[in-house]
Scaffold this motif. Sequence first.
Motif, PDB file in Angstrom:
ATOM      1  N   GLY A 262      42.284  35.954  24.785  1.00 24.11           N
ATOM      2  CA  GLY A 262      43.681  35.590  24.628  1.00 24.11           C
ATOM      3  C   GLY A 262      43.963  34.191  25.104  1.00 24.11           C
ATOM      4  N   TYR A 263      45.199  33.791  24.928  1.00 26.48           N
ATOM      5  CA  TYR A 263      45.645  32.476  25.343  1.00 26.48           C
ATOM      6  C   TYR A 263      45.623  32.386  26.859  1.00 26.48           C
ATOM      7  N   THR A 264      45.384  31.180  27.360  1.00 22.26           N
ATOM      8  CA  THR A 264      45.376  31.022  28.803  1.00 22.26           C
ATOM      9  C   THR A 264      46.721  31.413  29.405  1.00 22.26           C
ATOM     10  N   ASN A 265      46.676  32.042  30.559  1.00 18.20           N
ATOM     11  CA  ASN A 265      47.860  32.494  31.290  1.00 18.20           C
ATOM     12  C   ASN A 265      48.596  33.633  30.578  1.00 18.20           C
ATOM     13  N   ALA A 266      47.871  34.366  29.716  1.00 21.60           N
ATOM     14  CA  ALA A 266      48.487  35.513  29.045  1.00 21.60           C
ATOM     15  C   ALA A 266      48.464  36.753  29.925  1.00 21.60           C
ATOM     16  N   GLY A 267      47.720  36.689  31.035  1.00 19.59           N
ATOM     17  CA  GLY A 267      47.675  37.823  31.950  1.00 19.59           C
ATOM     18  C   GLY A 267      46.428  38.674  31.805  1.00 19.59           C
ATOM     19  N   LYS A 268      45.323  38.097  31.320  1.00 19.78           N
ATOM     20  CA  LYS A 268      44.091  38.871  31.131  1.00 19.78           C
ATOM     21  C   LYS A 268      43.527  39.360  32.463  1.00 19.78           C
ATOM     22  N   SER A 269      43.483  38.465  33.456  1.00 15.52           N
ATOM     23  CA  SER A 269      42.926  38.852  34.755  1.00 15.52           C
ATOM     24  C   SER A 269      43.799  39.902  35.437  1.00 15.52           C
ATOM     25  N   SER A 270      45.116  39.755  35.321  1.00 13.52           N
ATOM     26  CA  SER A 270      46.025  40.761  35.890  1.00 13.52           C
ATOM     27  C   SER A 270      45.812  42.114  35.227  1.00 13.52           C
ATOM     28  N   LEU A 271      45.604  42.090  33.913  1.00 14.61           N
ATOM     29  CA  LEU A 271      45.382  43.329  33.181  1.00 14.61           C
ATOM     30  C   LEU A 271      44.055  43.963  33.595  1.00 14.61           C
ATOM     31  N   LEU A 272      43.027  43.145  33.766  1.00 14.78           N
ATOM     32  CA  LEU A 272      41.731  43.653  34.218  1.00 14.78           C
ATOM     33  C   LEU A 272      41.872  44.310  35.588  1.00 14.78           C
ATOM     34  N   ASN A 273      42.606  43.660  36.481  1.00  8.56           N
ATOM     35  CA  ASN A 273      42.822  44.230  37.816  1.00  8.56           C
ATOM     36  C   ASN A 273      43.560  45.560  37.743  1.00  8.56           C
ATOM     37  N   ARG A 274      44.593  45.619  36.906  1.00  3.73           N
ATOM     38  CA  ARG A 274      45.413  46.822  36.807  1.00  3.73           C
ATOM     39  C   ARG A 274      44.608  47.987  36.210  1.00  3.73           C
ATOM     40  N   VAL A 275      43.815  47.714  35.181  1.00  3.13           N
ATOM     41  CA  VAL A 275      43.100  48.781  34.482  1.00  3.13           C
ATOM     42  C   VAL A 275      41.901  49.276  35.285  1.00  3.13           C
ATOM     43  N   THR A 276      41.161  48.365  35.928  1.00  5.52           N
ATOM     44  CA  THR A 276      39.904  48.739  36.589  1.00  5.52           C
ATOM     45  C   THR A 276      39.982  48.748  38.101  1.00  5.52           C
ATOM     46  N   GLY A 277      41.092  48.266  38.681  1.00  6.78           N
ATOM     47  CA  GLY A 277      41.176  48.182  40.132  1.00  6.78           C
ATOM     48  C   GLY A 277      40.379  47.033  40.702  1.00  6.78           C
ATOM     49  N   ALA A 278      40.090  46.021  39.871  1.00 10.29           N
ATOM     50  CA  ALA A 278      39.332  44.857  40.328  1.00 10.29           C
ATOM     51  C   ALA A 278      40.232  43.952  41.159  1.00 10.29           C
ATOM     52  N   SER A 279      39.641  42.907  41.701  1.00 15.24           N
ATOM     53  CA  SER A 279      40.404  41.965  42.535  1.00 15.24           C
ATOM     54  C   SER A 279      40.134  40.537  42.089  1.00 15.24           C
ATOM     55  N   VAL A 280      40.237  40.309  40.782  1.00 11.73           N
ATOM     56  CA  VAL A 280      40.005  38.984  40.223  1.00 11.73           C
ATOM     57  C   VAL A 280      41.181  38.075  40.563  1.00 11.73           C
TER      58      VAL A 280
END
Length: 496
Positions: A262-280
């Motif tokens: 996706g486009y930069t700053n679209a929230g990919k890392s936030s989504l990864l954290n929310r779905v998997t419990g990661a801490s990116v």
Amino acid sequence: MDGFSLADEPRPDDLLLGDGTTLTAEQLSRAEERRRRRDVIEEGAPREGVDIIRRVEAAVIVGVQLPGRTSADVDASLDELEALLDTAGAEVVERVVQRLDTPQAATYIGGGKVAELRELVAAHGADAVVFDDELSPAQQRTLEERIKQKVLDRTIVILDIFAQHATSREGKAQVELAQLNYLLPRLRGWGTALSRQAGGRTAGGAGIGGRGPGETQLEVDRRRIMRRIAKLRRDLKDYARIRETKATERERNRVQVAALVGYTNAGKSSLLNRVTGASVLVENRLFATLDPTVRRLPLEDGRDIVLTDTVGFVRKLPHGLVEAFKSTLEESASADLLLHVVDASHPEAEAHVVAVHEVLEEIGADRVPEQLVLNKIDRADPATVEALARRVQVELNADPVLVSAHTGAGIDELVERIRLRIPGQRLRISAHIPYARQDLVALAHRSGQVVKEAHGVKGTELVADVDEEVARTLRPYLDIDVFAEPPEDWERETGT
């Protein structure tokens, strides 16, 4: 002479050669005099190739409206450039827009605008002029000579941001390679005033090969850069082999992959954290995260898939950057599903979708199944989000999922959509398919992975890994019914 610095710069009417000889202006031909005056770098002027990437604190940005572009398009692009500069640590003090039928060959913009820029730079105390489009080395140099200030373009700003945010060895090597490829054609020496290496009388009796005109520092720098580029490319090949080994291991273990793009700053890392419990790392800045991240996601049907977070895209993403990051970006092309994350609250959301699709096509990932994810719905008006969802349904034939990585809204639906869009665990089948049903062979190739294929008297002998739905379609022609308990010697009989 061992080197050259601003303190050693020759007088305007003199020419200092590499062997220490000084020629006056009268001894120079007119052409040599013009070249010398053009190449001399005045005190306080930018030094291309010496500090091409230096700290910028205040900048004037420039956009050009060409035929086919609206004022809104130019303003949106300049807004993004301003955000890029903010991420890079600079402040925009003024913006300038010019309408042109075609860019000027020498200065990209018209002569009047160049003079206006020079006045604006002086009035605001700006230490750089940044163009929204990529400039040629000749245009950049001419503009610097006329504006008397550093001239940059969108490409070098993006490269600088990438350099700030790269943390892994591979990421740093990719950024450095892109920077050097950008810098190489822009190297500019100090004209004929450059020191010469082992040339003329300075050879000091060095013997054969030690005499002659020598080479300028520019040539030395260029050769050093070429050597560095070659080493970086070798290193990146090694990194690519390591990544291929990991991918092969995942393939052998039949681990399925969903890639967040996706486009930069679209929230990919936030989504990864929310779905998997990661801490990116999550930050409200462009390209806040650069190095790819891989996390495991267990599904309700018992499968474990892998989610990968890739580098964000942007309009006018420099081609050199795509080339440098191609090995990383190509992981998207090998994924089982692309989760295309879109910032639904951004006014240019649809333009962002188009920009991402252009990059996906360039890296060969446009044929991978795609799930559109409209993120940040908590920051947008519900009616606006619904209208955007309807438009993408009609224009892209897509069925988007509406989510908020911040509040968690829609996350369960997204995980369920991932489960449905990624095929279930594949089955190893062995079949004899009549020549009259070669469409089934094509189906196995298209939807699965063919391990063995041979053509006999009565039809095609096939061993393949396919999902359950395809296996049921092929069931009448299976040698062994995989939906029944397989015999112990099945693997030996199928040659697997």
